[in-house]
Design an enzyme around this catalytic site. Structure first.
Site, short mmCIF file in Angstrom:
data_model
loop_
_atom_site.label_atom_id
_atom_site.label_comp_id
_atom_site.label_asym_id
_atom_site.label_seq_id
_atom_site.Cartn_x
_atom_site.Cartn_y
_atom_site.Cartn_z
N HIS A 6 -2.70 6.98 -1.08
CA HIS A 6 -3.72 7.53 -0.36
C HIS A 6 -2.93 8.40 0.99
O HIS A 6 -3.81 8.42 1.89
CB HIS A 6 -4.79 6.46 0.12
CG HIS A 6 -5.22 5.82 -1.05
ND1 HIS A 6 -6.12 4.68 -0.86
CD2 HIS A 6 -5.25 6.13 -2.31
CE1 HIS A 6 -6.61 4.30 -1.97
NE2 HIS A 6 -6.02 5.15 -2.94
N HIS B 159 0.91 -1.17 0.00
CA HIS B 159 0.00 0.17 -0.05
C HIS B 159 0.94 1.28 -0.10
O HIS B 159 1.35 1.62 0.96
CB HIS B 159 -1.00 -0.10 1.22
CG HIS B 159 -2.19 1.03 1.26
ND1 HIS B 159 -2.12 2.24 0.05
CD2 HIS B 159 -3.30 0.95 1.78
CE1 HIS B 159 -3.13 2.68 0.58
NE2 HIS B 159 -3.87 2.00 1.37
N TYR C 244 -0.87 7.23 3.11
CA TYR C 244 -0.19 6.56 4.16
C TYR C 244 1.37 6.42 4.09
O TYR C 244 2.15 7.02 3.39
CB TYR C 244 -0.93 5.13 4.27
CG TYR C 244 -2.33 5.25 4.62
CD1 TYR C 244 -3.00 5.71 5.69
CD2 TYR C 244 -3.45 4.96 3.51
CE1 TYR C 244 -4.18 5.74 6.02
CE2 TYR C 244 -4.47 5.23 3.75
CZ TYR C 244 -5.04 5.77 5.04
OH TYR C 244 -6.40 5.78 5.26
C1 LIG Z 1 -15.07 1.10 2.64
C2 LIG Z 1 -13.78 1.39 1.80
C3 LIG Z 1 -12.45 0.84 2.18
C4 LIG Z 1 -11.35 1.29 1.66
N1 LIG Z 1 -10.09 0.69 2.11
C5 LIG Z 1 -8.93 0.86 1.34
C6 LIG Z 1 -7.86 0.28 1.71
O1 LIG Z 1 -7.83 -0.49 3.09
N2 LIG Z 1 -6.81 0.31 0.91
C7 LIG Z 1 -6.73 0.96 -0.44
O2 LIG Z 1 -5.82 1.03 -0.93
N3 LIG Z 1 -7.81 1.71 -0.72
C8 LIG Z 1 -8.98 1.52 -0.07
N4 LIG Z 1 -10.18 1.94 -0.53
C9 LIG Z 1 -10.15 2.67 -1.82
C10 LIG Z 1 -10.61 1.56 -3.02
O3 LIG Z 1 -9.56 0.48 -2.87
C11 LIG Z 1 -10.74 2.03 -4.08
O4 LIG Z 1 -9.83 2.58 -4.69
C12 LIG Z 1 -11.84 3.07 -4.20
O5 LIG Z 1 -12.85 2.60 -3.43
C13 LIG Z 1 -12.40 3.54 -5.61
O6 LIG Z 1 -13.07 2.34 -6.30
P1 LIG Z 1 -14.63 2.25 -6.50
O7 LIG Z 1 -15.01 3.58 -7.10
O8 LIG Z 1 -14.82 1.15 -7.51
O9 LIG Z 1 -15.26 1.97 -5.09
C14 LIG Z 1 -11.40 1.85 0.16
C15 LIG Z 1 -12.64 2.17 -0.24
C16 LIG Z 1 -13.65 1.99 0.49
C17 LIG Z 1 -15.08 2.50 -0.10
#
Ligand SMILES: Cc1cc2nc3c(=O)[nH]c(=O)nc-3n(C[C@H](O)[C@H](O)[C@H](O)COP(=O)(O)O)c2cc1C
Length: 374
Positions: free
Chosen positions: A181, A178, A183
């Site tokens: 975002h 990771h 981190y």
């Molecule tokens: C509830 C939730 C938790 C997420 N947790 C992570 C995470 O642990 N690691 C990460 O890299 N992105 C995380 N994301 C981002 C998602 O991996 C993804 O990039 C983002 O939701 C956009 O994709 P989507 O539009 O298909 O939802 C999270 C997103 C959501 C909605």
């Protein structure tokens, strides 16, 4: 384009296999990593295993798990986020991998260290300080945590390497690091949080050094064909306008050392996959990453979020793109795989429905899906 021809195209284009290092993914659909906080004591239980297995059984080609903390006391700040260390925790993870494999799926854990995002006094290790490149939080505040010493850097690099070795040992198909975002790894990549003057900060090549050292240590800790995926983003969790790279040349300077260190595939995290990344080209961030590094790339961002996904939809604010735009880009090899987040939370059967052209059965996304582990 009619819906039936879209269905035939979707089946054809999304059903092609993709190769990431030594792993063949049977189709182009990836489950995006999503933190769920359903693992008390950091132990993923039978409900977590069933949640991932449901999506694998319904045709997701590759699952990237929710972020899971590496073995470092400052890595996280929640007792219900699964940890990737400790006997009970790893035994839980082994059962997750086993459940996914039992239905023919593939799964990689997302190894995570939150760095300066950590608040004081939080579990699982209440006394641990927040650490980061320069002791600067994402909003620019100082004085809450501290800048990492060389010993800290070595400890965290070793923690990622241990996590990757454990992932291979307990049966996972690869790892994702990771680096997105805002981190820890991203705090090094981004000039807003990295003011170091010791070779780990400064120009893009220096800012990527910590990430590249993690990749190299991970690479050395696993078999040569064990896939290492690196996720990165321009945006930060509380700053959607932040940018790591303003030009393709800057992006190249950040990514080349990571590729050189042994990344098999990149996961370019964007919030809307169809937005061009730099002026003068339609390529999105994943497209540029593929062009610059030559590595397979996963794109992501608002795919399938709308019930009218198939036709395209002009919603309020940004228009959501239909599936034909996505298929066109896959067909031109702009990127290799597509990660789906929220739509797969909503509908465990999303991949099966899209691969079979059963578009009319897709359930529109509702935020209530985030509250359960169905
Ligand atoms: C509830 C939730 C938790 C997420 N947790 C992570 C995470 O642990 N690691 C990460 O890299 N992105 C995380 N994301 C981002 C998602 O991996 C993804 O990039 C983002 O939701 C956009 O994709 P989507 O539009 O298909 O939802 C999270 C997103 C959501 C909605």
């Amino acid at each position: 384009m009619t819906s039936s021809s879209s269905a035939a195209r979707a089946a054809k284009i999304l059903s092609r296999p993709a190769v990431l290092g030594g792993l063949t993914v049977p189709n182009r659909i990836v489950m995006a990593p999503m933190t769920r906080m359903f693992s008390p004591g950091g132990v993923p239980g039978a409900d977590v295993a069933a949640y991932y297995a449901r999506r694998a059984a319904a045709g997701v080609g590759l699952i990237v798990t929710e972020g899971t903390y590496v073995d470092h006391e400052s890595a996280g700040q929640s007792d219900s986020v699964p940890r990737f260390h400790g006997e009970e925790q790893l035994a839980g993870w082994a059962k997750v991998a086993e459940a996914v494999h039992a239905v023919g799926g593939r799964i990689v854990p997302q190894l995570w260290h939150i760095g300066m995002v950590r608040s004081a006094g939080q579990p699982p290790f209440a006394d641990a300080p927040a650490v980061g490149p320069s002791g600067i939080r994402l909003d620019g505040t100082e004085g809450v945590g501290r800048a990492m010493t060389q010993q800290d850097l070595d400890d965290v690099i070793a923690a990622f390497a241990r996590g990757a070795a454990d992932a291979e040992r307990i049966g996972f198909d690869g790892v994702e690091l990771h680096g997105a975002h805002g981190y820890l790894i991203d705090q090094f990549l981004w000039s807003g949080t990295n003011r170091r003057a010791d070779g780990y900060g400064g120009d893009p090549a220096a800012r990527t050094r910590f990430g590249a050292e993690i990749v190299a240590a991970v690479r050395a800790a696993v078999s040569p064909d064990f896939p290492v995926i690196f996720r990165f983003s321009q945006w930060k969790s509380d700053n959607y306008d932040a940018r790591l790279a303003h030009t393709p040349a800057e992006l190249d300077a950040l990514l080349a050392p990571l590729a050189e260190a042994g990344v098999d595939a990149f996961h370019a995290s964007t919030r809307r996959y169809w937005l061009p990344e730099f002026d003068g080209s339609e390529l999105n961030l994943a497209g540029w990453t593929r062009k610059l590094t030559g590595k397979p790339v996963i794109t992501v961002g608002s795919i399938g979020l709308d019930g009218d996904f198939i036709r395209g939809f002009q919603g309020e604010g940004a228009p959501v793109r239909g599936i034909d735009d996505l298929l066109d880009r896959l067909e031109r090899d702009e990127f290799d795989l597509v990660a789906v987040g929220r739509a797969l939370l909503q509908d465990p059967e999303w991949a099966a429905k899209v691969l079979a052209g059963r578009f009319d059965e897709l359930a529109p996304y509702h935020p209530a899906a985030m509250r359960s582990l169905v």
